[in-house]
Motif scaffolding. Structure first.
Motif, PDB file in Angstrom:
ATOM      1  N   LYS A 459      53.322  44.799  46.233  1.00  0.00           N
ATOM      2  CA  LYS A 459      53.355  45.459  44.924  1.00  0.00           C
ATOM      3  C   LYS A 459      52.138  45.025  44.114  1.00  0.00           C
ATOM      4  CE  LYS A 459      57.294  47.367  45.833  1.00  0.00           C
ATOM      5  NZ  LYS A 459      57.373  46.873  47.225  1.00  0.00           N
ATOM      6  N   HIS A 460      51.424  45.984  43.549  1.00  0.00           N
ATOM      7  CA  HIS A 460      50.226  45.646  42.768  1.00  0.00           C
ATOM      8  C   HIS A 460      50.582  44.883  41.502  1.00  0.00           C
ATOM      9  CE1 HIS A 460      51.581  49.519  41.050  1.00  0.00           C
ATOM     10  NE2 HIS A 460      51.126  49.029  39.905  1.00  0.00           N
ATOM     11  N   SER A 461      51.830  45.003  41.070  1.00  0.00           N
ATOM     12  CA  SER A 461      52.262  44.287  39.861  1.00  0.00           C
ATOM     13  C   SER A 461      52.539  42.808  40.125  1.00  0.00           C
ATOM     14  CB  SER A 461      53.528  44.947  39.301  1.00  0.00           C
ATOM     15  OG  SER A 461      54.558  44.976  40.290  1.00  0.00           O
ATOM     16  N   ASN A 462      52.583  42.382  41.390  1.00  0.00           N
ATOM     17  CA  ASN A 462      52.799  40.972  41.729  1.00  0.00           C
ATOM     18  C   ASN A 462      51.466  40.232  41.595  1.00  0.00           C
ATOM     19  OD1 ASN A 462      53.692  38.530  42.700  1.00  0.00           O
ATOM     20  ND2 ASN A 462      54.358  39.294  44.689  1.00  0.00           N
ATOM     21  N   LEU A 463      51.042  40.056  40.347  1.00  0.00           N
ATOM     22  CA  LEU A 463      49.695  39.543  40.084  1.00  0.00           C
ATOM     23  C   LEU A 463      49.496  38.117  40.582  1.00  0.00           C
ATOM     24  CD1 LEU A 463      49.077  40.963  36.485  1.00  0.00           C
ATOM     25  CD2 LEU A 463      48.445  41.927  38.699  1.00  0.00           C
ATOM     26  N   SER A 464      50.538  37.285  40.521  1.00  0.00           N
ATOM     27  CA  SER A 464      50.387  35.903  40.979  1.00  0.00           C
ATOM     28  C   SER A 464      50.020  35.852  42.460  1.00  0.00           C
ATOM     29  CB  SER A 464      51.681  35.121  40.727  1.00  0.00           C
ATOM     30  OG  SER A 464      52.775  35.729  41.408  1.00  0.00           O
ATOM     31  N   LEU A 465      50.563  36.768  43.247  1.00  0.00           N
ATOM     32  CA  LEU A 465      50.245  36.801  44.673  1.00  0.00           C
ATOM     33  C   LEU A 465      48.796  37.217  44.896  1.00  0.00           C
ATOM     34  CD1 LEU A 465      51.148  36.605  47.616  1.00  0.00           C
ATOM     35  CD2 LEU A 465      51.929  38.972  47.469  1.00  0.00           C
ATOM     36  N   TRP A 466      48.350  38.249  44.208  1.00  0.00           N
ATOM     37  CA  TRP A 466      46.972  38.712  44.378  1.00  0.00           C
ATOM     38  C   TRP A 466      45.963  37.673  43.874  1.00  0.00           C
ATOM     39  CZ3 TRP A 466      45.980  43.074  47.094  1.00  0.00           C
ATOM     40  CH2 TRP A 466      47.033  43.970  47.301  1.00  0.00           C
ATOM     41  N   LYS A 467      46.294  36.987  42.799  1.00  0.00           N
ATOM     42  CA  LYS A 467      45.393  35.938  42.304  1.00  0.00           C
ATOM     43  C   LYS A 467      45.306  34.771  43.288  1.00  0.00           C
ATOM     44  CE  LYS A 467      46.227  36.851  37.378  1.00  0.00           C
ATOM     45  NZ  LYS A 467      46.797  36.302  36.116  1.00  0.00           N
ATOM     46  N   THR A 468      46.440  34.409  43.874  1.00  0.00           N
ATOM     47  CA  THR A 468      46.425  33.323  44.852  1.00  0.00           C
ATOM     48  C   THR A 468      45.593  33.695  46.068  1.00  0.00           C
ATOM     49  OG1 THR A 468      48.657  32.741  44.134  1.00  0.00           O
ATOM     50  CG2 THR A 468      47.894  31.761  46.175  1.00  0.00           C
ATOM     51  N   ALA A 469      45.543  34.993  46.385  1.00  0.00           N
ATOM     52  CA  ALA A 469      44.737  35.449  47.518  1.00  0.00           C
ATOM     53  C   ALA A 469      43.253  35.455  47.201  1.00  0.00           C
ATOM     54  CB  ALA A 469      45.176  36.844  47.946  1.00  0.00           C
ATOM     55  N   GLY A 470      42.891  35.286  45.907  1.00  0.00           N
ATOM     56  CA  GLY A 470      41.483  35.055  45.608  1.00  0.00           C
ATOM     57  C   GLY A 470      40.767  36.106  44.813  1.00  0.00           C
ATOM     58  N   ILE A 471      41.458  36.954  44.039  1.00  0.00           N
ATOM     59  CA  ILE A 471      40.749  37.925  43.220  1.00  0.00           C
ATOM     60  C   ILE A 471      41.034  37.653  41.748  1.00  0.00           C
ATOM     61  CG2 ILE A 471      40.883  39.681  45.010  1.00  0.00           C
ATOM     62  CD1 ILE A 471      42.992  41.093  43.299  1.00  0.00           C
ATOM     63  N   ARG A 472      40.161  38.191  40.900  1.00  0.00           N
ATOM     64  CA  ARG A 472      40.349  38.081  39.459  1.00  0.00           C
ATOM     65  C   ARG A 472      40.877  39.417  38.948  1.00  0.00           C
ATOM     66  NH1 ARG A 472      35.036  36.414  36.638  1.00  0.00           N
ATOM     67  NH2 ARG A 472      34.154  37.783  38.225  1.00  0.00           N
ATOM     68  N   VAL A 473      42.128  39.431  38.561  1.00  0.00           N
ATOM     69  CA  VAL A 473      42.720  40.663  38.036  1.00  0.00           C
ATOM     70  C   VAL A 473      42.212  40.937  36.633  1.00  0.00           C
ATOM     71  CG1 VAL A 473      44.886  41.799  37.443  1.00  0.00           C
ATOM     72  CG2 VAL A 473      44.754  40.351  39.474  1.00  0.00           C
ATOM     73  N   ASN A 474      42.041  39.877  35.865  1.00  0.00           N
ATOM     74  CA  ASN A 474      41.545  39.990  34.492  1.00  0.00           C
ATOM     75  C   ASN A 474      40.092  39.539  34.467  1.00  0.00           C
ATOM     76  OD1 ASN A 474      41.008  39.922  31.758  1.00  0.00           O
ATOM     77  ND2 ASN A 474      42.985  39.002  31.216  1.00  0.00           N
ATOM     78  N   GLU A 475      39.238  40.351  33.904  1.00  0.00           N
ATOM     79  CA  GLU A 475      37.814  40.024  33.876  1.00  0.00           C
ATOM     80  C   GLU A 475      37.525  38.776  33.055  1.00  0.00           C
ATOM     81  OE1 GLU A 475      35.477  41.333  35.582  1.00  0.00           O
ATOM     82  OE2 GLU A 475      36.754  42.834  36.506  1.00  0.00           O
ATOM     83  N   LEU A 476      38.439  38.390  32.147  1.00  0.00           N
ATOM     84  CA  LEU A 476      38.219  37.212  31.309  1.00  0.00           C
ATOM     85  C   LEU A 476      38.525  35.918  32.055  1.00  0.00           C
ATOM     86  CD1 LEU A 476      39.788  38.512  27.951  1.00  0.00           C
ATOM     87  CD2 LEU A 476      37.371  38.520  28.660  1.00  0.00           C
ATOM     88  N   GLU A 477      39.174  36.022  33.209  1.00  0.00           N
ATOM     89  CA  GLU A 477      39.519  34.822  33.963  1.00  0.00           C
ATOM     90  C   GLU A 477      38.261  34.239  34.611  1.00  0.00           C
ATOM     91  OE1 GLU A 477      42.392  35.910  36.805  1.00  0.00           O
ATOM     92  OE2 GLU A 477      43.964  36.389  35.352  1.00  0.00           O
ATOM     93  N   PRO A 478      38.098  32.911  34.564  1.00  0.00           N
ATOM     94  CA  PRO A 478      36.948  32.302  35.237  1.00  0.00           C
ATOM     95  C   PRO A 478      37.138  32.361  36.755  1.00  0.00           C
ATOM     96  CG  PRO A 478      38.416  30.604  34.396  1.00  0.00           C
ATOM     97  CD  PRO A 478      38.955  31.905  33.887  1.00  0.00           C
ATOM     98  N   PRO A 479      36.073  32.502  37.501  1.00  0.00           N
ATOM     99  CA  PRO A 479      36.206  32.544  38.956  1.00  0.00           C
ATOM    100  C   PRO A 479      36.643  31.193  39.514  1.00  0.00           C
ATOM    101  CG  PRO A 479      33.888  32.475  38.320  1.00  0.00           C
ATOM    102  CD  PRO A 479      34.682  32.628  37.048  1.00  0.00           C
ATOM    103  N   ASP A 480      37.411  31.235  40.570  1.00  0.00           N
ATOM    104  CA  ASP A 480      37.879  30.010  41.228  1.00  0.00           C
ATOM    105  C   ASP A 480      36.800  29.553  42.215  1.00  0.00           C
ATOM    106  OD1 ASP A 480      39.165  27.947  42.441  1.00  0.00           O
ATOM    107  OD2 ASP A 480      41.018  29.021  42.864  1.00  0.00           O
ATOM    108  N   GLU A 481      36.076  28.505  41.844  1.00  0.00           N
ATOM    109  CA  GLU A 481      34.962  28.043  42.674  1.00  0.00           C
ATOM    110  C   GLU A 481      35.430  27.386  43.967  1.00  0.00           C
ATOM    111  OE1 GLU A 481      32.018  28.840  42.023  1.00  0.00           O
ATOM    112  OE2 GLU A 481      32.299  29.583  39.970  1.00  0.00           O
ATOM    113  N   THR A 482      36.677  26.936  44.004  1.00  0.00           N
ATOM    114  CA  THR A 482      37.164  26.266  45.214  1.00  0.00           C
ATOM    115  C   THR A 482      37.321  27.240  46.377  1.00  0.00           C
ATOM    116  OG1 THR A 482      39.476  26.573  44.543  1.00  0.00           O
ATOM    117  CG2 THR A 482      38.368  24.554  43.842  1.00  0.00           C
ATOM    118  N   LEU A 483      37.439  28.530  46.088  1.00  0.00           N
ATOM    119  CA  LEU A 483      37.619  29.510  47.160  1.00  0.00           C
ATOM    120  C   LEU A 483      36.330  29.753  47.929  1.00  0.00           C
ATOM    121  CD1 LEU A 483      39.838  32.161  45.337  1.00  0.00           C
ATOM    122  CD2 LEU A 483      40.554  30.373  46.924  1.00  0.00           C
TER     123      LEU A 483
END
Length: 698
Positions: A459-483
């Motif tokens: 589900k595209h609304s499961n944002l926590s899952l997509w963020k954990t997979a390594g994308i930024r859903v919100n443009e204001l979020e800082p990129p995760d450098e550890t990935l």
């Protein structure tokens, strides 16, 4: 029953493993050597012990009969046994020569006939290897003599499969939980194969009788089965996977987890090793044993790049064998934790199996660092196996049937997300192998859902899952450098999330249309606002992608080089991108815009007021549809890498429904057929569906 006549080489040439010209009364080699030619002896070899081989491989032949066999009991093989060799009539000691076993197929013979008497081994049978009509795998010798066909080491036919001769029996694994689940790259007591020159002597060719062809077929069949699980075959298939199929699964992963890391992880994980072998073998079956053209010109290929009788080998059967081996080892490796093995376990999907395993595991926070590290490696291996075995199934399944093979993927990664969650303040992060598996499933998920116009598993609304997979859903979020994701990987994966949203929008739109036709108010129609927001997100993605997503080459009117006698041009351009991930991303981007363009919800307030306004609006839509179709076909015509082409089948099907002229439609058909011919990815049903649609439109 009659025996099989031997070759007519002289006894001295046979013993020395030399090519004999079979001259009478003395062969030329003996004359040149200044020795007396011992002469020629004719013997016959009878068939024996075929039932032994048949019983040993019975679990794999019951449900997968070999192609070309008339009935199940036709496949008869001889079990090689090291015997004391006699002394021939000239006093030559034949003890150093290994007896050659043969297989003869007799359609009218029952299964009991395979227990017939075995003839006395004689050195004259060694002459079989010098017959140029008999191919690889039909002779067994203890060394590497100078012969004209590949020589197979005697030990390859020994029953040295490990562990304890049971490694290749999936049924034993399901019934015996005490077998090991990991080891070296291959068991140490599994024999290797030795090959010599493969050139044939045209001067020695003779007429091939039907009996010789039957013998050759029988030897090839037995050799093919006895190669299953050997070090050479597993190495051949693993390298094939790493070079040709691994990149399919690394489309948006620049670290190349499947092509590079998975073969290394398979050194001590049987289920991962055999899953790669299964997919490689099945793909070879699709390709008729021919490896795809790649790389440079090799004057002397490596041993692991060569497989004897590859074109005659039943790779489909081997793929099925390795599939069930991978499944059995995978089942055995995790049943200790949550369930006992059962005879019906083979019906369970790999995704469901890993789901059950992860549901019983504690979180990473409760483990020691070393235990957590080991557990994470195991999870990555299990996920990689799930992906590979799923692609094994999807390889010959139409897109309409993909959805059922992906059931359980969201719950699988939700469980992983829970295991990684240590504290609300620290966002969880998937590891390299977990991300690689997730994006493969996500890509297959939205393509399968588009084919059926149904909601995706993820589900595209499961944002926590997509963020954990390594994308930024919100443009204001800082990129995760550890990935440590490249800009190209991040952009391609973000597009996958947008495509997921677009496909779910189409599913909602279809349900609303069905509700209107049935006069039901159960499902509200998607609003124009939702559609506009999706268009805005696609446009924002396009404006922020790196410059590597721009084509490096473009020919607007490429000439049709298939007909040089006439000057003609293709109806679409050719568009080439330097990076494969960017090629696929741009093609799917245009596909997403095309899907939104053709499924805009009606809006009474913003609709054109007059008939001429509506006509102008339709012309604008037609113009943009034509542009998106040209871009999709232009990228396809540049013949990108296989990992791009296998995922363009639903795209070409959608484009084909928008085309009207016979010329443009033929281009789509040629592109689809080329995918199946070059890559073994099934497209036949897609072509048939397109032709049916076109016949209805005419």
């Amino acid at each position: 029953m009659p025996g099989v006549p031997s070759n007519k080489a002289c006894e001295r040439c046979k013993k020395r493993h030399l090519k004999c010209d079979e001259a009478r009364p003395n062969c030329q080699r003996c004359v040149n050597a200044g020795v007396e030619c011992p002469g020629y002896v004719q013997t016959r070899k009878f068939i024996d012990q075929g039932a032994t081989i048949r019983r040993r491989y019975a679990p794999y032949q019951e449900h997968h009969p070999r192609s070309g066999a008339h009935k199940e009991n036709d496949v008869l093989a001889a079990n090689p046994i090291q015997e004391q060799m006699p002394v021939d009539q000239y006093g030559n000691d034949l003890q150093t020569i290994t007896p050659v076993t043969e297989v003869h197929r007799d359609e009218g013979r029952d299964s009991d006939a395979s227990q017939g008497a075995q003839g006395t081994p004689d050195a004259s049978r060694q002459g079989v290897v010098q017959d140029p009509q008999i191919q690889t795998g039909m002779a067994i010798m203890p060394s590497r003599p100078a012969v004209n066909i590949p020589n197979i080491d005697q030990t390859i036919l020994n029953t040295g499969f490990s562990p304890a001769g049971q490694e290749l029996n999936a049924r034993n694994l399901l019934e015996n939980p005490n077998l090991p689940t990991s080891g070296s790259s291959h068991p140490s007591n599994t024999p290797d194969t030795d090959f010599s020159q493969t050139h044939r002597d045209p001067s020695s060719e003779m007429h091939e009788t039907s009996e010789t062809r039957n013998d050759e077929e029988g030897f090839s069949d037995v050799f093919s089965e006895l190669m299953t699980g050997t070090e050479h075959e597993v190495a051949f298939l693993t390298r094939y996977f790493s070079e040709y199929l691994g990149p399919w699964l690394d489309l948006s992963d620049s670290s190349k987890f499947f092509a590079v890391y998975a073969p290394i992880r398979a050194l001590n994980k049987y289920f991962l090793k055999y899953s790669m072998a299964a997919l490689a073998a099945k793909h070879l079956g699709k390709m008729k044993g021919q490896k795809p053209a790649a790389g440079g010109i090799f004057t002397s290929p490596a041993t692991m790049e060569i497989y004897p009788n590859a074109a005659q080998t039943d790779w489909t059967l081997k793929g099925a064998n390795y599939y069930y081996l991978a499944f059995a080892y995978m089942r055995h490796s995790i049943t200790v934790s949550y369930a006992a093995p059962s005879s019906s376990a083979i019906l369970e999907s790999p995704i469901e199996m890993v789901n059950g395993y992860l549901s019983q595991q504690p979180g990473f926070a409760r483990m020691d660092i070393s235990d957590a590290d080991t557990f994470l490696r195991d999870v990555e291996g299990l996920l990689a196996t799930c992906v590979i075995l799923t692609v094994y199934r999807l390889l010959d399944v139409p897109g309409d049937d993909w959805q059922t093979h992906l059931a359980g993927i969201e719950s699988l990664f939700d469980l992983l997300l829970q295991l990684h969650t240590t504290s609300p303040a620290l966002p969880p992060t998937f590891s390299q192998g977990e991300r690689a598996a997730f994006w493969n499933f996500a890509r297959q998920d939205y393509l399968a859902s588009y084919s059926n116009r149904i909601p995706t598993h993820f589900k595209h609304s499961n944002l926590s899952l997509w963020k954990t997979a390594g994308i930024r859903v919100n443009e204001l979020e800082p990129p995760d450098e550890t990935l440590r994701l490249t800009h190209e990987d991040l952009a391609a994966n973000t597009l996958t999330w947008l495509m997921n949203k677009m496909v779910n929008f189409l599913a909602d739109y279809r349900r609303s249309q069905l509700a209107q036709w049935t006069e039901s108010d159960e499902h509200a129609q998607p609003s124009t606002t939702t559609w506009l927001n999706l268009c805005f997100e696609f446009q924002s993605w396009f404006e922020k992608i790196p410059e590597t997503f721009r084509p490096s080459l473009r020919i607007e009117r490429p000439r049709d080089m298939s007909n040089l006698s006439e000057i003609s041009y293709l109806p679409f351009p050719e568009i080439f991108f330097s990076l494969t991930s960017c090629t696929a991303a741009m093609q799917h981007y245009h596909f997403g815009r095309l899907g939104l363009l053709l499924n805009r919800p009606p809006d009474v307030m913003s609709a054109p007021g007059t008939a001429f306004d509506r006509l102008a609006s339709l012309r604008e839509v037609t113009k943009e549809v034509d542009y998106r179709c040209r871009e999709i076909c232009g990228i396809a015509l540049s013949r990108p890498h296989g990992e791009v082409r296998i995922y363009m089948v639903p795209l070409l099907f959608a484009v084909g429904q928008c085309l009207e002229t016979p010329e443009t439609r033929q281009v789509i058909v040629d592109l689809l057929r080329g995918v199946e011919a070059d890559l073994g990815w099934v497209t036949r049903s897609t072509v048939e569906k397109l032709q049916e649609v076109w016949s209805q439109q005419s």
